[in-house]
Design a protein around this motif. Structure first.
Motif, short mmCIF file in Angstrom:
data_model
loop_
_atom_site.label_atom_id
_atom_site.label_comp_id
_atom_site.label_asym_id
_atom_site.label_seq_id
_atom_site.Cartn_x
_atom_site.Cartn_y
_atom_site.Cartn_z
N UNK A 77 -5.89 0.53 -8.81
CA UNK A 77 -4.95 -0.58 -8.88
C UNK A 77 -5.33 -1.71 -7.92
N UNK A 78 -6.53 -1.64 -7.35
CA UNK A 78 -7.02 -2.64 -6.40
C UNK A 78 -6.13 -2.76 -5.16
N UNK A 79 -5.62 -1.61 -4.70
CA UNK A 79 -4.83 -1.57 -3.47
C UNK A 79 -5.60 -0.72 -2.48
N UNK A 80 -5.88 -1.30 -1.31
CA UNK A 80 -6.60 -0.55 -0.29
C UNK A 80 -5.61 0.28 0.51
N UNK A 81 -5.82 1.59 0.48
CA UNK A 81 -4.93 2.53 1.15
C UNK A 81 -5.74 3.38 2.10
N UNK A 82 -5.30 3.46 3.35
CA UNK A 82 -6.00 4.31 4.30
C UNK A 82 -5.78 5.77 3.90
N UNK A 123 0.84 -1.20 0.00
CA UNK A 123 0.00 0.00 0.00
C UNK A 123 0.87 1.25 0.00
N UNK A 124 1.98 1.23 0.76
CA UNK A 124 2.89 2.37 0.79
C UNK A 124 3.56 2.57 -0.57
N UNK A 125 3.95 1.46 -1.17
CA UNK A 125 4.55 1.55 -2.51
C UNK A 125 3.55 2.07 -3.52
N UNK A 126 2.32 1.60 -3.42
CA UNK A 126 1.29 2.04 -4.36
C UNK A 126 1.04 3.54 -4.22
N UNK A 127 1.05 4.05 -2.99
CA UNK A 127 0.86 5.48 -2.78
C UNK A 127 2.02 6.27 -3.36
N UNK A 134 -0.47 16.89 -6.82
CA UNK A 134 -0.54 15.70 -5.98
C UNK A 134 -1.43 16.01 -4.77
N UNK A 135 -2.58 15.36 -4.73
CA UNK A 135 -3.50 15.52 -3.60
C UNK A 135 -3.84 14.14 -3.05
N UNK A 136 -4.35 14.11 -1.83
CA UNK A 136 -4.71 12.85 -1.19
C UNK A 136 -5.81 12.14 -1.96
#
Length: 110
Positions: free
Chosen positions: A34-39, A4-8, A22-24
């Motif tokens: 990308x089907x990655x769950x990111x908080x 998830x960190x890499x995806x972010x 670049x925004x949240x």
């Protein structure tokens, strides 16, 4: 580093490469695509860390160690030369003190 960190991070790089701010929200949108769950808190922290920075410039300067001062800009005054000559002597005295600790009769592996 977690996926998830890499995806972010990759999402931020994608946005920077396309010249998009670049925004949240945009980071979360890309990671969800990308089907990655990111908080959302991690996306917010990353966006705030990169806010106002040129990511492409940061990447191109990796390993350069930052800018060095110009050679002539820090020329010491006449009195500063004497102080600069005394500084190495003081450092040598401090090193001698540290070395004298070895003469105490015991070592790390005794």
């Amino acid at each position: 580093m977690a996926s998830a960190e890499l995806a972010a991070t990759y999402a931020a790089l994608i946005l920077a490469d396309d010249g998009i701010e670049i925004t949240a929200d945009k980071i979360v949108t890309l990671t969800n695509g990308a089907n990655v769950e990111l908080e959302p808190i991690w996306a917010t922290l990353l966006a705030k860390a990169l806010e106002g920075k040129n990511v492409k410039e940061l990447l191109s300067n990796v390993g350069s160690g930052g800018g060095a001062p110009a050679a002539g800009s820090a020329a010491p005054a006449a009195g500063g030369a004497a102080a600069a000559a005394e500084a190495p002597k003081e450092e040598a005295k401090e090193e001698e003190k540290e070395e004298s600790d070895d003469d105490m009769g015991f070592g790390l592996f005794d």
